[in-house]
Design an enzyme around this catalytic site. Sequence first.
Site, PDB file in Angstrom:
ATOM      1  CG  ASP A  58      -1.863   1.218   0.840  1.00  0.00           C
ATOM      2  OD1 ASP A  58      -2.284   1.826   0.580  1.00  0.00           O
ATOM      3  OD2 ASP A  58      -2.013   1.840   2.566  1.00  0.00           O
ATOM      4  CD  GLU A 107      -4.283   1.283  -3.171  1.00  0.00           C
ATOM      5  OE1 GLU A 107      -5.537   2.690  -2.576  1.00  0.00           O
ATOM      6  OE2 GLU A 107      -4.211   0.472  -2.091  1.00  0.00           O
ATOM      7  CG  ASP A 117      -0.748   2.970   6.300  1.00  0.00           C
ATOM      8  OD1 ASP A 117      -1.537   3.275   4.940  1.00  0.00           O
ATOM      9  OD2 ASP A 117      -0.647   4.012   7.115  1.00  0.00           O
TER      10      ASP A 117
END
Length: 166
Positions: free
Chosen positions: A8, A67, A139
């Site tokens: 992420d 991502e 996160d």
Amino acid sequence: MSIILGIDPGSRITGYGVIRQRGPCLQYLGSGCIRASEQKLPGRLKRIYVGITEVIIQFRPDVLAIEQVFMAKNADSVLKLGQARGSAIVAAANVELPVYEYAARLIKQAVVGTGSAGKVQVQCMVRHILKLSANPQSDAADALGVAICHASSSKNVGLLVSQKSS
């Protein structure tokens, strides 16, 4: 069997999550955050690169899933996010890991069942799916969600960014 490193990306905090996939079974291996908020951008990018490299050395993943950049109102934020992603991708490319990217909505859909899920819902479902004793930090939970998405994708149909050369 496959070890998946989920990322992420963020220019100040980059989450990572590592899982092992054996058929339909997923096993939690580790997760955490690379924090680089006290430095100027070049130092933060270096910290992300070094941190991801250390995670790759420690866990020896077979693939990196990350991502995708999403469009935000602040163009400067989007550019910094793209540079953070680039640092993580280069760390993977240096050891010839295949890199797949997934849209945030697809990740949430894979983990929670709806593309509009909130962060707390993602944390709770990651905890449930990986049978963790507590919710991972935000996160890290998002990064584990990226790894879960890759594991659950039909034949891993995410956008292939790079692949090992034959």
